[in-house]
Design a protein around this motif. Structure first.
Motif, PDB file in Angstrom:
ATOM      1  N   ARG A   1       0.907  -1.332  -0.076  1.00 49.52           N
ATOM      2  CA  ARG A   1      -0.065  -0.086   0.163  1.00 49.52           C
ATOM      3  C   ARG A   1       0.983   1.155   0.012  1.00 49.52           C
ATOM      4  O   ARG A   1       1.928   1.134   0.583  1.00 49.52           O
ATOM      5  N   LEU A   2       0.343   2.386  -0.673  1.00 41.64           N
ATOM      6  CA  LEU A   2       0.895   3.622  -0.573  1.00 41.64           C
ATOM      7  C   LEU A   2       1.034   4.049   0.766  1.00 41.64           C
ATOM      8  O   LEU A   2       0.099   4.154   1.262  1.00 41.64           O
ATOM      9  N   ALA A   3       2.125   4.792   0.904  1.00 47.51           N
ATOM     10  CA  ALA A   3       2.149   5.962   2.247  1.00 47.51           C
ATOM     11  C   ALA A   3       1.934   4.849   3.667  1.00 47.51           C
ATOM     12  O   ALA A   3       1.145   5.305   4.474  1.00 47.51           O
ATOM     13  N   GLU A   4       2.370   3.734   3.739  1.00 43.95           N
ATOM     14  CA  GLU A   4       2.255   2.728   4.571  1.00 43.95           C
ATOM     15  C   GLU A   4       2.976   3.236   5.751  1.00 43.95           C
ATOM     16  O   GLU A   4       2.401   3.127   6.751  1.00 43.95           O
ATOM     17  N   LEU A   5       4.240   3.603   5.760  1.00 44.88           N
ATOM     18  CA  LEU A   5       5.014   3.850   6.887  1.00 44.88           C
ATOM     19  C   LEU A   5       5.111   5.425   6.958  1.00 44.88           C
ATOM     20  O   LEU A   5       4.736   6.282   5.984  1.00 44.88           O
ATOM     21  N   PRO A   6       5.309   5.757   8.401  1.00 46.95           N
ATOM     22  CA  PRO A   6       5.160   7.154   8.706  1.00 46.95           C
ATOM     23  C   PRO A   6       6.015   8.127   7.730  1.00 46.95           C
ATOM     24  O   PRO A   6       5.428   9.243   7.463  1.00 46.95           O
TER      25      PRO A   6
ATOM     26  N   LEU B   1      -4.831   9.041  10.885  1.00 48.82           N
ATOM     27  CA  LEU B   1      -3.956   7.928  11.590  1.00 48.82           C
ATOM     28  C   LEU B   1      -4.838   6.721  12.041  1.00 48.82           C
ATOM     29  O   LEU B   1      -5.506   6.994  12.975  1.00 48.82           O
ATOM     30  N   ASP B   2      -5.010   5.662  11.126  1.00 48.39           N
ATOM     31  CA  ASP B   2      -5.520   4.438  11.672  1.00 48.39           C
ATOM     32  C   ASP B   2      -4.341   3.651  12.687  1.00 48.39           C
ATOM     33  O   ASP B   2      -3.485   3.142  12.224  1.00 48.39           O
ATOM     34  N   VAL B   3      -4.708   3.606  14.023  1.00 53.56           N
ATOM     35  CA  VAL B   3      -4.053   3.144  14.711  1.00 53.56           C
ATOM     36  C   VAL B   3      -3.887   1.510  14.679  1.00 53.56           C
ATOM     37  O   VAL B   3      -2.700   0.921  14.952  1.00 53.56           O
ATOM     38  N   GLY B   4      -4.956   0.972  14.382  1.00 58.92           N
ATOM     39  CA  GLY B   4      -4.979  -0.595  14.154  1.00 58.92           C
ATOM     40  C   GLY B   4      -3.888  -0.784  13.003  1.00 58.92           C
ATOM     41  O   GLY B   4      -3.403  -1.768  13.012  1.00 58.92           O
ATOM     42  N   HIS B   5      -4.125  -0.120  11.957  1.00 60.42           N
ATOM     43  CA  HIS B   5      -3.294  -0.601  10.691  1.00 60.42           C
ATOM     44  C   HIS B   5      -1.948  -0.009  10.871  1.00 60.42           C
ATOM     45  O   HIS B   5      -1.178  -0.956  10.518  1.00 60.42           O
ATOM     46  N   ALA B   6      -1.602   0.805  11.702  1.00 59.07           N
ATOM     47  CA  ALA B   6      -0.074   1.301  12.077  1.00 59.07           C
ATOM     48  C   ALA B   6       0.358   0.118  12.800  1.00 59.07           C
ATOM     49  O   ALA B   6       1.561  -0.076  12.635  1.00 59.07           O
ATOM     50  N   TYR B   7      -0.172  -0.424  13.828  1.00 60.14           N
ATOM     51  CA  TYR B   7       0.291  -1.416  14.668  1.00 60.14           C
ATOM     52  C   TYR B   7       0.633  -2.722  13.766  1.00 60.14           C
ATOM     53  O   TYR B   7       1.697  -3.267  14.070  1.00 60.14           O
ATOM     54  N   ILE B   8      -0.266  -2.922  12.781  1.00 60.18           N
ATOM     55  CA  ILE B   8       0.057  -4.184  12.068  1.00 60.18           C
ATOM     56  C   ILE B   8       1.360  -3.659  11.303  1.00 60.18           C
ATOM     57  O   ILE B   8       2.349  -4.719  10.977  1.00 60.18           O
ATOM     58  N   SER B   9       1.438  -2.542  10.548  1.00 63.81           N
ATOM     59  CA  SER B   9       2.652  -2.166  10.029  1.00 63.81           C
ATOM     60  C   SER B   9       3.909  -2.130  10.795  1.00 63.81           C
ATOM     61  O   SER B   9       4.926  -2.645  10.270  1.00 63.81           O
ATOM     62  N   ALA B  10       3.666  -1.786  11.983  1.00 60.09           N
ATOM     63  CA  ALA B  10       4.856  -1.706  12.990  1.00 60.09           C
ATOM     64  C   ALA B  10       5.350  -3.105  13.110  1.00 60.09           C
ATOM     65  O   ALA B  10       6.655  -3.397  13.269  1.00 60.09           O
ATOM     66  N   MET B  11       4.406  -4.119  13.391  1.00 67.40           N
ATOM     67  CA  MET B  11       5.020  -5.664  13.436  1.00 67.40           C
ATOM     68  C   MET B  11       5.650  -6.128  12.005  1.00 67.40           C
ATOM     69  O   MET B  11       6.672  -6.808  12.078  1.00 67.40           O
ATOM     70  N   LEU B  12       5.128  -5.772  11.223  1.00 69.25           N
ATOM     71  CA  LEU B  12       5.686  -6.367   9.767  1.00 69.25           C
ATOM     72  C   LEU B  12       6.894  -5.778   9.496  1.00 69.25           C
ATOM     73  O   LEU B  12       7.669  -6.488   9.004  1.00 69.25           O
ATOM     74  N   HIS B  13       7.062  -4.592   9.861  1.00 66.50           N
ATOM     75  CA  HIS B  13       8.517  -3.917   9.548  1.00 66.50           C
ATOM     76  C   HIS B  13       9.214  -3.715  10.719  1.00 66.50           C
ATOM     77  O   HIS B  13      10.192  -2.804  10.428  1.00 66.50           O
ATOM     78  N   ASN B  14       8.911  -4.301  11.898  1.00 63.04           N
ATOM     79  CA  ASN B  14       9.736  -4.010  12.995  1.00 63.04           C
ATOM     80  C   ASN B  14      10.116  -2.741  13.611  1.00 63.04           C
ATOM     81  O   ASN B  14      11.089  -2.178  13.582  1.00 63.04           O
ATOM     82  N   ARG B  15       8.837  -1.804  13.447  1.00 66.43           N
ATOM     83  CA  ARG B  15       8.777  -0.375  13.817  1.00 66.43           C
ATOM     84  C   ARG B  15       8.355  -0.167  15.166  1.00 66.43           C
ATOM     85  O   ARG B  15       7.611  -0.948  15.674  1.00 66.43           O
TER      86      ARG B  15
ATOM     87  N   LEU C   1       5.199   1.416  17.031  1.00 62.34           N
ATOM     88  CA  LEU C   1       3.945   2.189  16.973  1.00 62.34           C
ATOM     89  C   LEU C   1       4.005   3.962  17.112  1.00 62.34           C
ATOM     90  O   LEU C   1       3.490   4.400  16.293  1.00 62.34           O
ATOM     91  N   LEU C   2       4.692   4.202  18.027  1.00 58.82           N
ATOM     92  CA  LEU C   2       5.014   5.598  18.311  1.00 58.82           C
ATOM     93  C   LEU C   2       5.540   6.296  17.165  1.00 58.82           C
ATOM     94  O   LEU C   2       5.318   7.586  17.040  1.00 58.82           O
ATOM     95  N   GLU C   3       6.135   5.743  16.310  1.00 60.89           N
ATOM     96  CA  GLU C   3       6.783   6.563  15.138  1.00 60.89           C
ATOM     97  C   GLU C   3       5.748   7.234  14.217  1.00 60.89           C
ATOM     98  O   GLU C   3       5.955   8.323  13.801  1.00 60.89           O
ATOM     99  N   TRP C   4       4.494   6.529  14.002  1.00 61.34           N
ATOM    100  CA  TRP C   4       3.440   7.165  13.428  1.00 61.34           C
ATOM    101  C   TRP C   4       2.911   8.489  14.095  1.00 61.34           C
ATOM    102  O   TRP C   4       2.593   9.269  13.334  1.00 61.34           O
ATOM    103  N   PHE C   5       2.786   8.467  15.385  1.00 57.19           N
ATOM    104  CA  PHE C   5       2.076   9.641  16.110  1.00 57.19           C
ATOM    105  C   PHE C   5       3.330  10.604  16.110  1.00 57.19           C
ATOM    106  O   PHE C   5       2.935  11.964  15.966  1.00 57.19           O
ATOM    107  N   GLU C   6       4.593  10.253  16.169  1.00 59.66           N
ATOM    108  CA  GLU C   6       5.528  11.264  16.329  1.00 59.66           C
ATOM    109  C   GLU C   6       5.844  11.840  15.034  1.00 59.66           C
ATOM    110  O   GLU C   6       5.820  13.356  15.003  1.00 59.66           O
ATOM    111  N   LEU C   7       5.956  11.277  13.950  1.00 58.27           N
ATOM    112  CA  LEU C   7       6.487  11.834  12.539  1.00 58.27           C
ATOM    113  C   LEU C   7       5.416  12.558  12.157  1.00 58.27           C
ATOM    114  O   LEU C   7       5.492  13.603  11.164  1.00 58.27           O
TER     115      LEU C   7
END
Length: 272
Positions: free
Chosen positions: A152-157, A176-190, A192-198
């Protein structure tokens, strides 16, 4: 901050709805146009939405159709250049205008090739110009790489940040979809707080729900806040936007009401 819920979860909009507006007591309902033929049924949708608005004194936001929407001919994928997209979105904005919805949620689309990101920037900019004529804001939602590997486009923060900055329109921000960000964080070893901060300077809208990450299919379960692996108590200080929408697809009525009470800081089975 307005606290809301998605229309598909409501008995007033869905025969299989999970809760009623009589008990949900939200400020706003996010009316989804992703599951209905709104070109065919637009007048009926508006009529019903206005009736519910008058009875329950709620406001609306709208979720626009996207690349996987149920009505195939109304799918919107900003990763491709398709003139029909502008016509579809103009009708979305017309419905939004009639029901006085001030925000429309969109997805950026899929990564098809090397031009997809540029296509999304140009498409969203073009659509934002139309939205501006209606006085409507666009909130671009983060989506995860799905179970079969579709990117998906623009998945990472940082990708979302780049997209919003390149679109460079005053009426375009982030959902910001928090549930989607959590899945992406697990997939990419990131984290979750990066989405909020960036993205903190651009977040105007939020979808909140819970899941178990990439454990079990489907990943994106859209559960109430008190059931899943996302710790919303720890995230409480970050949950703040013009609109915060509890976007649930399953769960008990009591758990959904608890989640709304947590968001509204009235009372909850969670600690508010």
């Amino acid at each position: 901050m307005r606290v809301g819920i998605n229309s598909k979860a409501l008995k007033q909009f869905n025969g299989d709805g999970l809760v009623s507006l009589r008990t949900a007591l939200v400020d706003v309902v996010e009316l989804s146009l992703a599951e209905v033929d709104f070109l065919e049924l637009g007048d009926k949708i508006v009529e019903h939405a206005l009736r519910v608005k008058d009875i329950y004194k709620i406001d609306y936001t709208i979720h626009a159709p996207y690349q996987d929407s149920e009505v195939k001919y109304l799918r919107v994928d900003f990763g491709r250049r398709d003139p029909a997209v502008l016509e579809i979105m103009d009708e979305v904005f017309n419905i939004a205008h009639e029901i006085e919805a001030d925000t429309v949620v969109i997805h950026a689309g899929d990564m098809h090739n090397g031009k997809s990101f540029e296509n999304a920037v140009n498409n969203i900019r073009d659509v934002a110009k139309i939205a501006s004529d209606y006085g409507i804001k666009l909130a671009v939602e983060n989506i995860y790489t799905n179970e079969i590997g579709i990117k998906r486009l623009a998945e990472l923060p940082e990708e979302m940040l780049r997209l919003i900055e390149e679109v460079a329109m005053d009426n375009v921000g982030v959902n910001l979809d928090v549930g989607h960000a959590y899945i992406s964080a697990m997939l990419h070893n990131r984290s979750l707080l990066e989405w909020f901060e960036l993205l903190k300077d651009y977040i105007i809208h939020m979808h909140v729900h819970n899941n178990f990450g990439i454990n079990g299919i489907p990943w994106d379960k859209h559960l109430p806040l008190d059931f899943g692996r996302i710790n919303y108590i720890k995230l409480e200080k970050y949950i703040n936007a013009d609109n915060v929408i509890l976007e649930v697809k399953r769960g008990s009525g009591r758990s959904i009401i608890n989640s709304l009470e947590f968001l509204k800081c009235k009372k909850s089975a969670l600690i508010c």
